[in-house]
Design a protein around this motif. Structure first.
Motif, mmCIF file in Angstrom:
data_model
loop_
_atom_site.group_PDB
_atom_site.id
_atom_site.type_symbol
_atom_site.label_atom_id
_atom_site.label_comp_id
_atom_site.label_asym_id
_atom_site.label_seq_id
_atom_site.Cartn_x
_atom_site.Cartn_y
_atom_site.Cartn_z
ATOM 1 N N ALA A 49 0.864 -1.175 0.000
ATOM 2 C CA ALA A 49 0.000 0.000 0.000
ATOM 3 C C ALA A 49 0.897 1.220 0.000
ATOM 4 O O ALA A 49 1.551 1.533 1.004
ATOM 5 N N ALA A 50 0.962 1.912 -1.150
ATOM 6 C CA ALA A 50 1.886 3.037 -1.318
ATOM 7 C C ALA A 50 1.203 4.380 -1.092
ATOM 8 O O ALA A 50 1.875 5.412 -1.107
ATOM 9 N N TRP A 51 -0.124 4.383 -0.935
ATOM 10 C CA TRP A 51 -0.904 5.606 -0.702
ATOM 11 C C TRP A 51 -0.710 6.599 -1.850
ATOM 12 O O TRP A 51 -0.675 6.205 -3.004
ATOM 13 N N LEU A 52 -0.558 7.868 -1.539
ATOM 14 C CA LEU A 52 -0.328 8.905 -2.550
ATOM 15 C C LEU A 52 1.005 9.573 -2.205
ATOM 16 O O LEU A 52 1.054 10.543 -1.450
ATOM 17 N N PRO A 53 2.094 9.038 -2.724
ATOM 18 C CA PRO A 53 3.423 9.426 -2.233
ATOM 19 C C PRO A 53 3.892 10.815 -2.653
ATOM 20 O O PRO A 53 4.753 11.390 -1.986
ATOM 21 N N GLY A 54 3.394 11.351 -3.775
ATOM 22 C CA GLY A 54 3.807 12.679 -4.174
ATOM 23 C C GLY A 54 4.974 12.685 -5.122
ATOM 24 O O GLY A 54 5.104 11.820 -5.993
ATOM 25 N N SER A 55 5.876 13.654 -4.943
ATOM 26 C CA SER A 55 6.901 13.925 -5.956
ATOM 27 C C SER A 55 8.174 13.109 -5.808
ATOM 28 O O SER A 55 9.071 13.236 -6.636
ATOM 29 N N GLU A 56 8.265 12.286 -4.773
ATOM 30 C CA GLU A 56 9.510 11.535 -4.570
ATOM 31 C C GLU A 56 9.254 10.034 -4.618
ATOM 32 O O GLU A 56 9.316 9.322 -3.621
ATOM 33 N N GLY A 57 8.977 9.571 -5.846
ATOM 34 C CA GLY A 57 8.700 8.149 -6.037
ATOM 35 C C GLY A 57 9.852 7.254 -5.695
ATOM 36 O O GLY A 57 9.670 6.044 -5.497
ATOM 37 N N ALA A 58 11.048 7.812 -5.599
ATOM 38 C CA ALA A 58 12.198 6.989 -5.230
ATOM 39 C C ALA A 58 12.041 6.405 -3.840
ATOM 40 O O ALA A 58 12.635 5.366 -3.524
ATOM 41 N N GLY A 59 11.232 7.047 -2.996
ATOM 42 C CA GLY A 59 10.990 6.497 -1.663
ATOM 43 C C GLY A 59 10.293 5.153 -1.719
ATOM 44 O O GLY A 59 10.511 4.292 -0.856
ATOM 45 N N VAL A 60 9.432 4.946 -2.717
ATOM 46 C CA VAL A 60 8.804 3.635 -2.909
ATOM 47 C C VAL A 60 9.868 2.618 -3.287
ATOM 48 O O VAL A 60 9.931 1.506 -2.733
ATOM 49 N N ALA A 61 10.715 2.986 -4.239
ATOM 50 C CA ALA A 61 11.782 2.073 -4.677
ATOM 51 C C ALA A 61 12.741 1.742 -3.549
ATOM 52 O O ALA A 61 13.276 0.619 -3.477
ATOM 53 N N ASP A 62 12.977 2.691 -2.648
ATOM 54 C CA ASP A 62 13.883 2.440 -1.528
ATOM 55 C C ASP A 62 13.433 1.246 -0.704
ATOM 56 O O ASP A 62 14.256 0.446 -0.231
ATOM 57 N N VAL A 63 12.122 1.126 -0.491
ATOM 58 C CA VAL A 63 11.600 0.009 0.299
ATOM 59 C C VAL A 63 11.596 -1.274 -0.523
ATOM 60 O O VAL A 63 11.985 -2.351 -0.039
ATOM 61 N N LEU A 64 11.175 -1.191 -1.789
ATOM 62 C CA LEU A 64 11.106 -2.400 -2.616
ATOM 63 C C LEU A 64 12.474 -3.045 -2.783
ATOM 64 O O LEU A 64 12.586 -4.275 -2.872
ATOM 65 N N THR A 65 13.515 -2.253 -2.817
ATOM 66 C CA THR A 65 14.866 -2.799 -3.007
ATOM 67 C C THR A 65 15.586 -3.074 -1.700
ATOM 68 O O THR A 65 16.718 -3.580 -1.710
#
Length: 821
Positions: A581-597
């Motif tokens: 569940a990534a919600w609405l993260p905004g302008s820094e999508g790299a934060g999603v990738a930080d967790v996935l990796t």
């Protein structure tokens, strides 16, 4: 001049207290006189009381009126001296909602200068202040940092993180010369069908109170500290008082019923915390409590908020919210002022309301004591914010005004990236996470490289969604999000850094088989009532189809779900090997990738219960929840999630009758503008808003019953405007419309079936002539005048024509029902 705001306030009181009068040169022309006073003030109350005593009634009423920037001019500001003004969600300086930051600052200087032009005699000059909805960063301004929405910050659950975000947001607001933020929202959302769920931190009132108070402190500073409301800080607003998150069936602006003590204990709980944090303003809510609209509820606005909770700041209304009080209209509502409202937010009809209020004070309907009380509250906030200085200071010369390098600074972007990573909630993981170093990763889904989609509503436009609606052909995507990183960008960065390869493929196709597929999908952006749903079904099957296709091919999958609320996702949870569940993260999508990796740990925990049922029955609490409040996996938690029931009766009960209502086009419905030949000149109108120069059409939001719930369509000669339904609607078209001037040339209505190519053309010139200037009417188009009806209608004109459209529906009617206009 860059002295602190509180220092300027102290100088103001000292200057007037010592009887210092004088004239200050002003770069916009003329002189600004600080009126003389012989009273030796020793506290803010005496200082403000003297100012109020020397104000004319007209100037007092001006302090209580808040128009929007699209509806008045600097000349109006000089004439009426509005105490404050706002930019609506689709408003921008000089009519340009995508204006650069420098234009926002220039506009602020211009309005401030108009508000302090000299006045006759001893009447004091009271500067204006500008309010804005910076609800997840200063997101009305192109290039600002877009932080995650509140629901994501609730999942991060860290008050210090929220406080830091408040500080960063305040700095970016002050860069553009704005004084006042209409944030935080401290709603305790109890029904996730509500279209504003993502503005709530949590269903838990204690968590909402903690995080709301932290944002207030970040925006304003800590009460008692030297920098409280000083440079780099702005005025905060706790909203919406109260009960906005508890309406029946999650209907925005609806009814909240129950024992008042219980309601205050739940929905009112965050307010004492924000008051203790020093919040200077509170916004009244649209909703009703036990049948009484909050904008007219004295028992709550005055007795509870001020008496029991001890709030001494100002209460501001919401967008024409006073008009919903029983017996009121937009331009006539003494009930709100008498109930405890201090500022009317009256975006467009400000002049008529001012005239009415003046007359009501003069005839005794509104006591002068109540006017003075409200004005005192407005001036007290201005005093504390340093706006009542003896020497005028342009917004561009205050604090960090004009330091545009602070917008989306490296520090702010790093903070946003941290917030994104800490808000990710892993609901399922069969071992595919974290993604292995060196892996071949396919990133699929239309949302993967869409910053507008990841940012949600309240992003550049009120309803958001610019990038996903616009498409690359517009050439504006990079211009509108210049300081942002999409989820795909972040994946490419992180995967490459780990020695792997990443490929973007929105449709999921590939040449070289990937080791794993990351599917990014989710809700399209919305705001307020446009996001209300009757159930918790996510009907867009793009992500589900991709996940199932990859599963059939034996490719492990990670589902990344973008949403403003928990939704029924049983099918997607079953199909994916991991679900985030990534919600609405905004302008820094790299934060999603930080967790996935695995670059950052998975620490996010649900701040809302996750539904097991699709019907939409509220599940806020452990009963009926698939995942309870506080649930979230660490990356090494690979415990099995059972196979979930995929049955859902609501999936078969989709209502395709609404094509356009509440300011929102339904799923599968598009609006277009065309000129001349339909095939050679056509532009899509996102949410029936926008301008097509080639077609000669401009579509803007207007208010009928609520904010921008209708559209004004201005058509030039030869223009065509149409709506197409692709999801199989049937029946007659019922269109609520108005004609804003007599047609000067033929007007036609065309009904078309895109599949067969059949069409019916009806000359409606005479009907539009009859309807002109007669307000809202209904047009009913049936088989009687349009055999076959089809799935699209189009209006074309041979001369300039302006029409309004409030609602478009499909209805099954008895055979032979006549067409009407």
């Amino acid at each position: 001049m860059r002295e602190g705001k509180m220092m300027r306030a102290a100088l103001a009181m000292a200057a007037l207290g010592l009887g210092l009068a004088g004239c200050n040169a002003w770069p916009f022309g003329g002189e600004v006189t600080v009126a003389e006073s012989a009273v030796p003030y020793e506290d803010e109350d005496a200082f403000i009381a003297d100012l109020v005593s020397r104000m004319s009634l007209e100037r007092k009423i001006g302090q209580l009126i808040q128009p929007q920037i699209n509806a008045f001019t600097p000349e109006d500001m000089e004439r009426y001296r509005f105490g404050s003004y706002l930019n609506g969600g689709n408003g921008g300086p000089y009519g340009d909602e995508f204006a650069p930051a420098s234009e926002w600052l220039r506009y602020s200087d211009e309005m401030y200068a108009a508000s302090i032009e000299p006045l006759p005699g001893d009447e004091p000059i009271i500067p204006t202040m500008w309010g804005t909805d910076a609800v997840h960063g200063h997101t009305n301004v192109v290039g600002a940092t877009i932080f995650p929405h509140n629901i994501a910050l609730g999942a991060a659950g860290d008050a210090e993180l929220v406080r830091r975000i408040g500080e960063a947001t305040a700095v970016e607001i002050e860069v553009t010369g704005i004084d006042w933020n209409f944030s935080p929202t401290v709603a305790v959302a109890q029904d996730d069908r509500w279209g504003r769920t993502y503005e709530s931190y949590s269903e838990d009132p204690d968590l909402v109170a903690e995080l709301g108070a932290a944002l207030v402190e970040g925006l304003q500073g800590h009460p008692g500290d030297d920098d409280f409301l000083g440079d780099g800080h702005v005025i905060a607003t706790a909203k919406h008082f109260f009960g906005d998150g508890g309406t029946q069936d999650g209907v925005d602006q609806g009814e909240v019923n129950g024992n008042i003590d219980d309601l205050v204990a739940l929905h009112g709980r965050p307010y004492p915390a924000t008051i203790d944090a020093g919040v200077e303003t509170v916004m009244a809510s649209f909703n009703s409590i036990n049948g009484q609209k909050m904008h007219g509820n004295r028992d709550l606005l005055t007795d509870v908020l001020r008496g029991e909770m001890g709030f001494d700041g100002l209460v501001v209304g919401d967008w024409n919210g006073h008009s919903q009080v029983a017996g009121c209209t937009v331009t006539d509502c003494p009930q709100s002022l008498l109930a405890g409202l201090d500022i009317y937010m009256v975006p467009d009809d400000w002049q008529e309301l001012m005239e009415t209020l003046l007359a009501q004070v003069e005839d005794g309907t509104i006591p002068m004591e109540r006017v003075d009380e409200a004005v005192t509250r407005v001036l007290r906030v201005k005093y504390r914010a340093g706006l009542l200085a003896p020497e005028p200071v342009l917004p561009s010369e205050r604090g960090v005004g004009g330091q545009f390098e602070l917008l989306a600074s490296a520090e702010h972007r790093a903070l946003a990236r941290e917030a994104v990573a800490r808000s990710q909630v892993v609901l399922k993981n069969n071992g595919v996470l974290p993604l292995q170093a060196g892996a071949r990763v396919l990133v699929a889904g239309s949302a993967a490289d869409d910053i507008g989609r990841a940012s949600g509503g309240w992003t550049l436009e009120w309803q958001g969604g610019l990038e996903s609606e616009m498409g690359e052909s517009e050439g504006k995507v990079g211009e509108l999000f210049p300081n942002a990183t999409s989820i795909w960008d972040g994946m490419l960065e992180n995967i490459s850094a780990g020695g792997g390869t990443a490929v973007l493929s929105p449709d999921g196709s590939f040449d070289e088989r990937p080791d794993v597929a990351v599917v990014v999908f989710g809700e399209k952006p919305y705001a307020e009532f446009a996001g209300d749903q009757g159930d918790l079904v996510f009907r867009d099957t793009e992500g589900l189809e991709l996940l199932r296709r990859f599963r059939e091919q034996g490719i492990p999958t990670v589902a990344v779900f973008l949403s403003g609320r928990p939704m029924w996702m049983n099918r997607e949870l079953n199909a994916a090997d991991a679900f985030v569940a990534a919600w609405l993260p905004g302008s820094e999508g790299a934060g999603v990738a930080d967790v996935l990796t695995g670059a950052r740990p998975a620490t996010g925990r649900l701040s809302f219960s996750w539904p097991a049922s699709c019907e939409g029955t509220p599940v806020n609490g452990p009963q009926g929840a698939l995942f309870p409040l506080g649930f979230g996996r660490e990356l090494d938690d690979t415990s099995t999630l059972r196979q979930l029931d995929e049955g859902c009766a609501a999936l078969d009960n989709f209502d395709s009758s609404d094509l356009f209502s509440s300011g929102r086009l339904a799923t599968g419905v598009v609006a277009y503008a065309a000129g001349g030949n339909l095939e050679t000149a056509m532009d899509m109108l996102s949410q029936m808003r926008g301008t097509s120069t080639a077609a000669g059409i401009a579509a803007t939001g207007i208010d009928r019953d609520a904010q921008e719930d209708a559209r004004r369509i201005v058509m030039q000669a030869g223009a065509r405007f149409g709506i197409v339904q692709s999801n199989g609607g049937e029946g007659a078209f019922r269109i609520t419309y108005r004609v804003e001037g007599r047609p000067a040339a033929p007007v036609t209505l065309t009904l078309r079936d895109d599949e067969s190519g059949d069409e019916t053309v009806i000359d409606v010139t005479r009907q539009f002539e009859h309807a002109a200037l007669k307000g809202w009417r209904e047009m009913l188009i049936t088989e009687a005048c349009a055999p076959g009806l089809g799935n699209a209608f189009e209006i074309s004109t041979q001369a300039r024509l302006t029409i309004g459209i409030a609602e478009v529906r499909r209805e099954e009617l008895p055979q032979g029902t006549a067409c009407t206009f």
